[in-house]
Design a protein around this motif. Structure first.
Motif, PDB file in Angstrom:
ATOM      1  N   HIS A 226      -0.303  -5.183   6.389  1.00 24.15           N
ATOM      2  CA  HIS A 226      -0.078  -6.166   5.333  1.00 24.15           C
ATOM      3  C   HIS A 226       0.014  -5.482   3.973  1.00 24.15           C
ATOM      4  N   ASP A 227      -0.926  -4.575   3.724  1.00 25.77           N
ATOM      5  CA  ASP A 227      -0.965  -3.889   2.432  1.00 25.77           C
ATOM      6  C   ASP A 227       0.352  -3.170   2.155  1.00 25.77           C
ATOM      7  N   PHE A 228       0.872  -2.493   3.164  1.00 23.78           N
ATOM      8  CA  PHE A 228       2.097  -1.729   2.965  1.00 23.78           C
ATOM      9  C   PHE A 228       3.285  -2.657   2.712  1.00 23.78           C
ATOM     10  N   TYR A 229       3.343  -3.765   3.455  1.00 21.90           N
ATOM     11  CA  TYR A 229       4.460  -4.697   3.228  1.00 21.90           C
ATOM     12  C   TYR A 229       4.396  -5.275   1.817  1.00 21.90           C
ATOM     13  N   MET A 230       3.203  -5.634   1.365  1.00 20.43           N
ATOM     14  CA  MET A 230       3.079  -6.171   0.016  1.00 20.43           C
ATOM     15  C   MET A 230       3.404  -5.110  -1.043  1.00 20.43           C
ATOM     16  N   THR A 235       6.860  -3.208  -5.376  1.00 19.90           N
ATOM     17  CA  THR A 235       7.524  -2.037  -5.958  1.00 19.90           C
ATOM     18  C   THR A 235       9.031  -2.030  -5.735  1.00 19.90           C
ATOM     19  N   TYR A 236       9.565  -3.057  -5.120  1.00 15.95           N
ATOM     20  CA  TYR A 236      10.987  -3.086  -4.755  1.00 15.95           C
ATOM     21  C   TYR A 236      11.887  -2.860  -5.978  1.00 15.95           C
ATOM     22  N   LEU A 247      10.406   0.903  -0.158  1.00 17.38           N
ATOM     23  CA  LEU A 247       9.557   1.431   0.907  1.00 17.38           C
ATOM     24  C   LEU A 247      10.062   1.036   2.284  1.00 17.38           C
ATOM     25  N   LEU A 248      10.607  -0.174   2.411  1.00 17.28           N
ATOM     26  CA  LEU A 248      11.145  -0.638   3.682  1.00 17.28           C
ATOM     27  C   LEU A 248      12.636  -0.923   3.528  1.00 17.28           C
ATOM     28  N   PRO A 249      13.412  -0.724   4.586  1.00 15.44           N
ATOM     29  CA  PRO A 249      14.834  -1.066   4.515  1.00 15.44           C
ATOM     30  C   PRO A 249      15.029  -2.578   4.581  1.00 15.44           C
ATOM     31  N   GLU A 250      16.249  -3.027   4.368  1.00 16.12           N
ATOM     32  CA  GLU A 250      16.547  -4.447   4.550  1.00 16.12           C
ATOM     33  C   GLU A 250      16.216  -4.832   5.984  1.00 16.12           C
TER      34      GLU A 250
END
Length: 637
Positions: A226-230, A235-236, A247-250
Motif C-alpha cells: 500500500h505504501d509504495f502504491y501511495m 510523486t507521479y 514509480l509504477l507504469p500505466e
C-alpha cells in the motif's frame, strides 16, 4: 496470438467471456483438481464481473477461507492481458507481498492447476534495497573492523564495480537477500528518504533502479505494498517534472488487499520530512559557480532561519511516553519561525528566477533544488491550518527530523485514484461498520462504489478454542505462555504484540527466564521478515513473535495451531491517532475501540486457514471490559 486461456470472440464483451471461463474454473476445473470450492467464492466472482465490466470501485468483504485471492487474481490477470497493461496488487505491507509469489502461494496454484503461467513481479519500496553510498560509508567506519558488511560488498554483481553492458544487469540488493541482518543493521545500509538519488553517481548501477526497470516490464501483475502504491500516486507529477518515470507504469486495474488499511498508508505516504543538515546540503548547491550577491545572501539567511527553527523545535517539543517521537507544541514563537522560514524560501525562489535568466546556474542542479524547495513550501504551508496538520519530531544520531502530514487525504485520493475509469477492488475480511461501507468510503474519498459481504465458511465454534485471560501481570502472562507451550504436544505458536516495545519486553523476560520447553523462537526485527515466516512454517514446533503480522499471514496446518494475543491491539501512540482522538467526542468509542476490534479480529483470523485446521486462541484482555470483549469474540465466532 491468443494470450487467454479460452477462445476469445472479439464480437462479444471480453469481461463476460472471462467471467464465463472463471465460472468453469470454480465449478469444474478446480473441483476436479481436489479443491473445496465454496459458494462464497463463486458469489464473489460474479460480483467482480460487474466491477471490471463498468470500471468501478468495489468493496469486497469476504471472510477468512472464502478463497478471495484466487478470484481477484484471475480477473486481474485476464484484464491485464485484455488491456495490454499490467494490473497492480497492493498488499498491506512489505512482509506480505512475498506470500503471493512463494512456491506454495496462490499464483503458483494457478500455474499448477490451470496451466496459467503468470508474469508477476515484485515492486518493493526503496528502503528494501541497499544504498551503495551508505554501504561504502559503513565499510569505511567502525563496523568495517568486524567485517559485518564486507561480505555484502564483495557479493555484489560485477557490474556494480566496473563498466558492463546493460544486458548483463540483473536485479540485486533487496532486503530478502540478506536475511541474516537485523532491522537495525539493515537500516545502516538501506535507502532512506534523505538520500538524493538524482545526483548519485551510482544510480545507474543501483539495485533499486535496476529492479524498477525489471518490474516495469511485467505483462500480468505488479505486486507492491500500500505504501509504495501511495508513494507512486503522490510523486507521479513531480517525477514527471524531473524527467523521471513514475514509480509504477500505466496499469489496468488495482486490487488493495487488506483494503481497510489503505487510509493509514495514504497518510504515511503523504508525509514530508525535513532536516536542517539536509536542507543546508541541498540549498548550497545553488552557490556552485558565480551567482549574484542577492541570491547568496538569501541562501545564507534561509540557512540561519532553518537552524533557528530546529532550535525552537527542540525547545517546544516533549517526549511521548511509549513512543519514539516527540510531540510538537505549536507555540506562537514556533509558528512565527515557520512563517519566516517560508518567507526566506519564497525570496530564494524569486532570486533563482532572476538568476536562471542569466544562465549562471546549472540547469540540472537547479531542477533538483526547485523540487526540494517546492516540497518544503507545501509542507510548511500546512502550519497555516493547524486544525488540518499532523506534526511530530524524531531525534536521531544526526539531529532532529520534522515530520509533517495532512489529516485528510481523501481529496487527493478522489482526484488521483478513484476518479479514474479503472476497476479498483478492495479486498478484506473486515471493512464494513454495522453492515455499511460508508465509513471507509468517506475516509478514502470514494463517492461511487459497489459492495458486497460474505461470511467465512469455517465453523469456528468447532475448530477453535478461545481462552480469555483478564487482569494479567507480566509474570502471569509469562507463566500462561509457558504453560500453554509446554502442555501442547505439537504445533507452532504465533504471539502477536501491538508494539515493538512490548515485544522487546517479552524478549528480555525470556532472556531472564527461558522457556522450559525446547522450541525455536523467532522474533520480528532479528532478520528479514519473509525469512522468519519461512523458518516458522517449516518448523512445526517453533514460536514466532511478531508486531506486523496481524493481517495477511497465511500458514495452514500444524505450523500454526495457537495464536496468542499478548495484549489488546489498541492504536499506537503516534501523531495520527492522537489527532483522531482530539477530534472525537468520545475517543475510546470512536477511535480506540473500533481500531482494536478490527485488528483483534484480523489477528484471530490467522489461526484457521482451512476446513481441517484446529487450534487455540489465547487473549490477554487487559484494557477492555470483560463482558464487552466476550461480546466481540462471540461475533467473531
Amino acid at each position: 496470438m491468443n494470450n487467454y486461456p479460452f477462445s476469445y470472440d472479439p464480437s462479444q464483451p471480453f469481461v463476460q467471456q472471462a467471467s464465463d471461463w472463471i465460472a468453469d474454473v470454480f465449478y469444474e476445473r478446480l473441483p476436479e483438481a481436489g479443491f473445496d470450492i465454496r459458494d462464497e467464492q463463486i458469489y464473489m466472482a460474479f460480483q467482480l464481473e460487474q466491477a471490471f465490466s463498468n470500471k468501478q470501485t468495489i468493496f469486497a468483504e469476504a471472510g477468512v477461507g472464502t478463497g478471495k485471492t484466487l478470484v481477484y487474481l484471475l480477473y486481474a490477470v485476464l484484464y491485464a492481458r485484455y488491456t495490454g497493461k499490467p494490473a497492480v496488487i497492493a498488499c498491506a505491507d512489505e512482509s506480505l507481498i512475498e506470500q503471493l509469489v512463494k512456491p506454495e502461494g496462490d499464483i503458483a496454484k494457478l500455474a499448477r492447476y490451470l496451466e496459467l503461467q503468470v508474469d508477476a513481479r515484485l515492486a518493493k519500496s526503496p528502503h528494501q534495497y541497499v544504498c551503495l553510498n551508505k554501504l561504502d560509508a559503513q565499510l569505511q567506519g567502525e563496523d568495517a573492523a568486524a567485517g559485518r558488511y564486507l561480505p555484502i560488498y564483495t557479493g555484489l554483481p560485477d557490474f556494480v564495480h566496473k563498466p558492463a553492458a546493460l544486458q548483463t544487469f540483473t536485479p540485486y540488493g533487496s532486503r530478502q537477500q540478506y536475511p541474516e541482518l537485523d532491522d537495525q543493521e539493515w537500516s545502516r545500509i538501506s535507502w532512506d528518504i534523505f538520500q538524493d538519488c538524482l545526483i548519485c553517481p551510482q544510480r545507474h548501477r543501483c539495485g533499486q533502479s535496476i529492479s524498477r526497470d525489471h518490474y516495469r516490464k511485467a505483462t500480468d501483475l505488479i505486486i507492491c505494498s500500500h505504501d509504495f502504491y501511495m508513494e507512486h500516486v503522490w510523486t507521479y507529477d513531480s517525477r514527471k517534472r524531473e524527467g523521471q518515470l513514475p514509480l509504477l507504469p500505466e496499469h489496468s486495474a488495482v486490487v488493495f488487499d487488506e483494503g481497510h488499511l489503505l487510509e493509514t498508508a495514504s497518510q504515511k505516504a503523504l508525509t514530508y520530512k525535513l532536516k536542517h543538515q539536509v536542507y543546508e546540503q541541498i540549498i548550497v548547491r545553488l552557490l556552485e559557480g558565480e551567482v549574484r550577491e542577492q541570491l547568496a545572501q538569501a541562501i545564507e539567511d534561509s540557512i540561519t532561519c532553518s537552524e533557528a527553527l530546529f532550535d525552537l523545535l527542540g525547545q517546544y517539543s516533549r517526549i511521548v511516553p511509549g513512543s519514539d517521537r516527540r510531540e510538537v507544541l505549536l507555540h506562537e514563537r514556533l509558528l512565527r519561525a515557520v512563517a519566516e522560514f517560508r518567507e526566506r524560501i519564497a525570496q530564494i525562489e524569486e532570486e533563482v528566477a532572476l538568476e536562471s535568466g542569466l544562465f549562471s546556474l546549472d540547469g540540472y542542479q537547479l531542477k533538483i533544488v526547485e523540487e526540494h524547495m517546492e516540497m518544503i513550501g507545501v509542507a510548511l504551508s500546512l502550519f497555516q491550518r493547524p486544525e488540518q496538520l499532523i506534526v511530530w519530531l524524531t531525534d536521531g544520531e544526526d539531529g532532529l527530523t520534522l515530520v509533517i502530514m495532512p489529516k485528510l487525504v481523501k481529496e487527493v485520493l478522489h482526484e488521483k485514484v478513484f476518479a479514474k475509469p479503472m476497476p479498483i477492488v478492495f479486498s478484506s475480511a473486515t471493512m464494513s461498520v454495522n453492515g455499511s461501507f460508508d465509513y471507509i468510503a468517506q475516509g478514502l474519498g470514494v463517492s461511487n462504489y459497489l459492495s458486497f459481504s460474505v461470511s467465512s465458511p469455517y465453523n469456528y465454534k468447532e475448530q477453535v478454542q478461545i481462552e480469555l485471560v483478564q487482569q494479567a501481570s507480566l509474570e502471569h502472562k509469562l507463566d500462561k505462555v509457558y504453560q500453554r507451550l509446554e502442555a501442547e504436544d505439537g504445533g507452532g505458536a504465533l504471539l502477536l504484540f501491538p508494539s515493538f516495545e512490548e515485544l522487546g519486553q517479552f524478549r528480555q523476560a525470556l532472556r531472564d527466564s527461558p522457556l522450559p520447553t525446547a522450541r525455536n523462537i523467532w522474533f520480528e526485527g532479528t532478520a528479514e521478515i519473509s525469512h522468519l515466516i519461512h523458518e516458522f512454517q517449516q518448523d512445526e514446533q517453533s514460536v514466532l513473535c511478531a508486531v506486523t503480522l496481524w493481517e495477511g499471514l497465511d500458514i495452514p496446518g500444524p505450523s500454526l495451531s495457537h495464536v496468542m494475543i499478548w495484549s489488546l491491539p489498541f492504536p499506537p501512540h503516534d501523531a495520527v491517532f492522537a489527532a483522531l482522538r482530539q477530534e472525537a467526542d468520545d475517543p475510546f468509542e470512536q477511535v480506540d475501540f473500533p481500531y482494536m476490534s478490527l485488528r483483534l479480529k484480523q489477528g484471530m483470523g490467522r489461526l484457521i486457514r482451512t476446513q481441517s485446521d484446529t487450534g487455540t486462541i489465547t487473549i490477554f484482555g487487559d484494557g477492555c471490559a470483560e463482558e464487552r470483549l466476550k461480546e466481540l469474540i462471540a461475533r467473531f465466532m
